[in-house]
Each structure stands twice: as structure tokens, then as C-alpha cells.
Scaffold this motif. Structure first.
Motif, PDB file in Angstrom:
ATOM      1  N   TYR A 166       1.278  -1.449   0.196  1.00 30.17           N
ATOM      2  CA  TYR A 166       0.239   0.346   0.097  1.00 30.17           C
ATOM      3  C   TYR A 166       1.245   1.584  -0.165  1.00 30.17           C
ATOM      4  O   TYR A 166       0.340   2.408  -0.923  1.00 30.17           O
ATOM      5  N   TRP A 174       2.639   1.600  -3.434  1.00 34.17           N
ATOM      6  CA  TRP A 174       1.541   2.428  -4.714  1.00 34.17           C
ATOM      7  C   TRP A 174       0.831   3.581  -4.408  1.00 34.17           C
ATOM      8  O   TRP A 174       0.639   4.475  -4.770  1.00 34.17           O
ATOM      9  N   TYR A 183      -5.950   1.495   6.306  1.00 36.16           N
ATOM     10  CA  TYR A 183      -4.617   1.062   6.191  1.00 36.16           C
ATOM     11  C   TYR A 183      -4.665  -0.076   7.226  1.00 36.16           C
ATOM     12  O   TYR A 183      -4.022  -1.234   6.400  1.00 36.16           O
ATOM     13  N   TYR A 192      -6.866  -2.937   6.744  1.00 35.35           N
ATOM     14  CA  TYR A 192      -7.001  -2.863   5.004  1.00 35.35           C
ATOM     15  C   TYR A 192      -5.113  -4.114   4.490  1.00 35.35           C
ATOM     16  O   TYR A 192      -5.337  -5.465   3.674  1.00 35.35           O
ATOM     17  N   PRO A 226      -4.639  -2.344  -4.268  1.00 34.44           N
ATOM     18  CA  PRO A 226      -4.568  -0.941  -4.369  1.00 34.44           C
ATOM     19  C   PRO A 226      -6.026  -0.003  -3.933  1.00 34.44           C
ATOM     20  O   PRO A 226      -6.396   0.743  -3.394  1.00 34.44           O
ATOM     21  N   LEU A 228      -7.649   1.505  -0.614  1.00 32.29           N
ATOM     22  CA  LEU A 228      -7.419   2.473   0.094  1.00 32.29           C
ATOM     23  C   LEU A 228      -8.246   3.152  -0.377  1.00 32.29           C
ATOM     24  O   LEU A 228      -7.722   4.142  -0.779  1.00 32.29           O
TER      25      LEU A 228
END
Length: 524
Positions: free
Chosen positions: A276, A279, A318, A321, A329, A332
Motif C-alpha cells: 500500500y 502504491w 490501512y 486492510y 490498491p 484504500l
């Protein structure tokens, strides 16, 4: 001056989201699925209006996102059944989200931070990726932000003793709509409602908190309950509105929603904290990533309602997940508008610490314009996206058309026919069925993967007549389809291609008693 700045930001957001959009086509598997669901509901709406048609058109909803399908259906009704119609819907939702973020940040902080936050979101590549798609993120995010705006106004701009039940109910209803558009939103709704009730408990006591919690639950439940009632009515009339994508059997809205939240493969847990962050940095760049980190630090230090209201929907999702069934991606994507507000608040706070008066205004304008230009440069790269599936479908159409076999749902949308007369079917798992398909007139196969023997046979033994990248390469350091298939940025992942093969019976066994497939839009 302020109005002109907002207008320029909206123009920038529109250009980045609508630019060259009709040429993009459908890129993600789920886009084809969502558009087929929209076709089913659009047909249902026409039947309600007195038209004569067949509800075998399109496919039943299999992802617990009926409001997303309904919005696509309404856009089809207004502008026709085209791939770009659904893309325009999300592009418009992305622009609406920019305006909503401006108002939310202005209410929580001040108009200056509102302007900066709106610009950061307007040029955010993370947000533009989904605004230029037919996925369920952008329209759901707009509905979520609408609910947040109503909630913030009700809590921050109305005296505690005079708070509006109507505003709170409207906010809860918007949250429920957002959930039925994209079930991932449930995490964000839970975070916001929990924060609101904690403040209510601190300010008004337990009794009033319980009452307010009941109002939240009642308002959020309206849209899901309405869809369940619609499902019951449709089933009583012999129409399947919801169908499991795992079993392909009819199901209920509540059953499908519960499965998507935490059932079957959705109950599996995969840990991934780093992708995350990768990304976000890949899409937004290092400068905004550092400012986001600074905003998180300031929010933790200040801990005011305004700061916590934008920190919670970033940090808590966050932390949840990173323990998700699938690390992608879009988990979020709904946090991105709140990161824009955190970034804006941090930037303005730093500049105010370093400068005052006209110097503050001048420095802030220079920094914001620089960030805006850099973000726009990043996001404009997405205007070069072109779908390999669309190109493959065009190749087939230009070479005589006819029924096709495929491993992806996007070609099914392009060859959906009318009233259930679909011209695309799944590549079968039986060589004899494949032979029967070829004998019945299936002339081409459009394949993006070959994970079963018959698909491998086509890939290695039949003539490939065209090959296209599944999406044109951008310069952001990764393939966007690979990201939605759980591959982190800059990793070693295969480049997806879309191949077109001409089907022949050479090398195939005799079909025997096997019959050719008839396209079933609900199965792929």
C-alpha cells in the motif's frame, strides 16, 4: 478570487478525468462484469417503463454492488449502452468528489486548506486511475464524501442542543448508499460513526450516545434493506437479480453482501503492509508522501476533532486492510480524499509557521502551483491508456465477427448481442466441447490467460492472429492491471497480453455427443 480558484481546480480535475476517455475502453475484468450488470438493470428499468424486452440481457449482480449497477443502468438509459458511458459516470463522480473535499476541508479547517486539498485530489493519480475506470470506487467515494460533508456540517456548524436529526439521517443514508455501491466502504463508515459516537459520549453522555447510535444504524440500513426488498419482489416474479459468482446459483442481496464482507475466500487473511505504501508513493510521488507523513504526525500531536476526522479514515482502514483477503490498491481508494486533506493541512501549517501575511500567500501559491503541475503531469499519463480487450474485439469485428470464446468478461460485454443473444462464451474445459464449439461456428478466441488445458491448447497449438498489451504501458513504474491482481509496484510480474486466436478443428478430437456452448452471461 476564491470562486475563480475553485473553478480552475474543477476544470483541471475534469481535464484529467475526461481527457481522451472515450478511446480508453474497458481494461479491468470487473469493468466488463459491472457493465453487464448495468445492462440487466437498464433492461429492467425499460420493462418497468412499458418496453418489450428480455431480462436475459446482461447478467445478475454478483458482487453485492447493486447501486453501482443502478448508476450504470441510469447512465445507459441517458446516453446509450457504450463502454464510455460508464467511464463518464465515474469521471463525473471524481470531479464531484473534488468539490466535496473542498467543502469538507473548509468546514473542518478553513477555506485555504479547502482549496489546497481540492487541488491535491484533483491532480491525484491515485484518484484519477479509478475516476477513469468503470470500477465501483469513484461513485462510492462521492457518496461517502457526501455523507461526511453532511455529518461534518451537522456536528461542527450546529450547536449541540440544536443538532439536526434530518442532517444526521441524510448522512447515514448516504453512507448506506455508498456501501451498496462498494462494500469496502463499510470500513470507512464504521470508523467515522465510531469517532462520532466517541465525541457524543464525551459531550452528551451515554444515553444520548445510544440514541444517536440508533439513528446512525437506522439511516445506514435504509439502502441495503431497500435492495433486499427489491430482490424479494424480483424473485417472487421469477427474476433473478443477484447470483453468486462462486456457485452461479441465485442468492439474496444480504447473502451476497455477507459473503463479500467475510465469507468463503473473503474470510482468508493475507498480510501485506508494504505494498500500500509502495502504491501511494508510485502514484503520488515522494513529496506528497512526505507531506502525508507530516500530516499524520501533526494529527496525532494536535488530536482535535478536525484532525482526527481526517486521520481516522486513513490510518484505521490501512491497519485493517493490511490483513485482507486480497491486497490491492483499491482497498484504500476511499482513503485518498482524506489523505488530500491531511496533506493540505500539513502544508498550510508548515508555511504558516515559516511565513506570515503576503509572504505566506506568495509562498503557498508557489508551492501549491508546483505540486499541482507535478500532479497533473503524473495523472495526464493515464490519458494514453488503451484497452487491449477493446482492440481485440475490434479486430474480430473487422474480420467478419461471429461468436468468440474468451477467458475474460470484457469481450462478453462487447459481444453481448441483444435480448440474451450473446456472441461470446467461456473457453471450455473439455476438448470435445471445444471441438463442438468450433463446429458450431465459434471462429476466434480472445485469451488473456491460459490456466486450464483447453486454453493452453489454443495458446500453444492454434494460430495467433493478433496480440495487444492488456493496457498501454504508462510510465508510472508498473502495470495497473498487475496491481489489481495483487502484484506490488516495481515487482517481477508478467506483462499481461490479450491474444486473438483463429479457431480450427485441427488436432481436436471429434465432438461426439457434445453440444456447442450457448452464451451464458452469468457464467465465465
Amino acid at each position: 478570487m476564491h470562486v475563480a480558484a475553485v473553478a480552475l481546480i474543477v476544470v483541471a480535475a475534469s481535464v484529467l478525468r475526461f481527457g481522451n476517455l472515450p478511446a480508453r475502453g474497458l481494461i479491468y475484468w470487473d469493468e466488463g462484469k459491472f457493465l453487464l450488470e448495468g445492462v440487466r438493470l437498464e433492461t429492467g428499468l425499460r420493462l418497468l417503463a412499458g418496453a418489450h424486452s428480455s431480462l436475459s440481457a446482461g447478467k445478475a449482480i454478483g458482487t453485492a454492488k447493486p447501486t453501482h449497477a443502478l448508476l450504470i443502468a441510469l447512465s445507459f438509459g441517458l446516453f446509450g449502452v457504450h463502454d464510455y458511458t460508464a467511464l463518464f459516470l465515474n469521471a463525473f463522480a471524481g470531479v464531484v468528489a473534488v468539490v466535496l473535499v473542498y467543502r469538507i476541508a473548509g468546514l473542518l479547517f478553513d477555506p485555504t486548506i479547502g482549496l489546497v486539498a481540492a487541488l491535491v485530489l484533483a491532480v491525484s493519480e491515485y484518484d484519477v486511475i479509478y475516476s477513469r475506470s468503470a470500477l465501483s470506487e469513484s461513485d462510492a467515494n462521492a457518496l461517502l464524501l457526501l455523507g461526511v460533508l453532511l455529518w461534518v456540517y451537522e456536528r461542527c456548524r450546529i450547536a449541540p442542543g440544536r443538532r439536526s436529526v434530518l442532517l444526521l439521517s441524510a448522512a447515514a443514508f448516504a453512507f448506506g448508499l455508498a456501501f451498496t455501491t462498494n462494500y469496502r466502504i463499510i470500513v470507512y463508515v464504521a470508523v467515522i460513526v465510531a469517532l462520532d459516537l466517541l465525541y457524543e459520549l464525551k459531550q452528551a453522555g451515554l444515553r444520548q450516545t445510544i440514541v444517536r447510535g440508533g439513528r446512525w444504524i437506522a439511516g445506514c440500513a435504509v439502502a441495503p434493506c431497500v435492495w433486499q426488498v427489491i430482490d424479494i419482489v424480483a424473485r417472487s416474479r421469477g427474476t433473478v437479480l443477484f447470483r453468486s459468482e462462486i456457485t452461479h446459483q441465485p442468492t439474496t442481496y444480504f447473502g451476497e453482501a455477507l459473503y463479500q464482507i467475510h465469507g468463503g475466500k473473503q474470510a482468508e487473511v493475507v498480510f501485506g503492509s508494504l505494498p500500500y505504501l509502495q502504491w501511494f508513493i508510485a502514484y503520488e510521488g515522494w513529496i506528497l508522501s512526505v507531506l502525508l507523513g507530516l500530516g499524520i504526525v501533526l494529527a496525532v500531536r494536535v488530536r482535535s476533532f478536525a484532525w482526527l476526522a481526517v486521520l481516522s479514515p486513513v490510518v484505521v482502514p490501512y491497519l485493517l486492510y493490511i490483513w485482507a483477503p486480497v491486497i490491492v490498491p483499491r482497498n484504500l481508494a476511499a482513503a485518498v480524499p482524506f489523505t488530500a486533506i491531511l496533506i493540505a493541512a500539513a502544508l498550510v501549517a508548515v508555511v504558516r509557521r515559516l511565513a506570515t501575511g503576503r509572504i505566506f500567500v506568495g509562498v503557498l501559491i508557489v508551492l501549491v502551483v508546483a505540486l499541482g503541475v507535478d500532479g497533473a503531469r503524473r495523472s495526464w499519463r493515464l490519458s494514453a491508456e488503451r484497452s487491449g480487450f477493446t482492440l481485440a474485439a475490434n479486430y474480430v469485428a473487422s474480420h467478419g465477427g461471429g461468436p468468440v470464446l474468451t477467458t475474460n468478461e470484457i469481450p462478453v460485454f462487447y459481444f453481448r448481442g441483444s435480448n440474451g443473444q450473446c456472441q461470446a462464451a467461456r473457453v471450455p474445459h473439455s476438448m470435445r466441447v471445444l471441438a463442438a464449439d468450433v463446429r458450431a461456428g465459434y471462429r476466434f478466441a480472445i485469451i488473456d490467460h491460459d490456466s486450464w488445458p483447453t486454453a493452453q491448447y489454443i495458446h500453444f497449438h492454434l494460430r495467433r492472429v493478433a496480440r495487444y498489451p492488456s493496457t498501454q504501458t504508462t510510465t508510472i513504474g508498473e502495470n495497473l492491471i498487475a496491481a489489481e491482481n495483487t502484484h506490488p509496484p516495481h515487482g517481477a510480474y508478467p506483462i499481461p497480453y490479450v491474444d486473438v486466436f483463429r479457431l480450427t478443428s485441427t488436432g481436436l478430437p471429434l465432438p461426439g455427443q457434445q453440444k456447442a456452448q450457448i452464451c451464458d452471461l452469468n457464467v465465465l
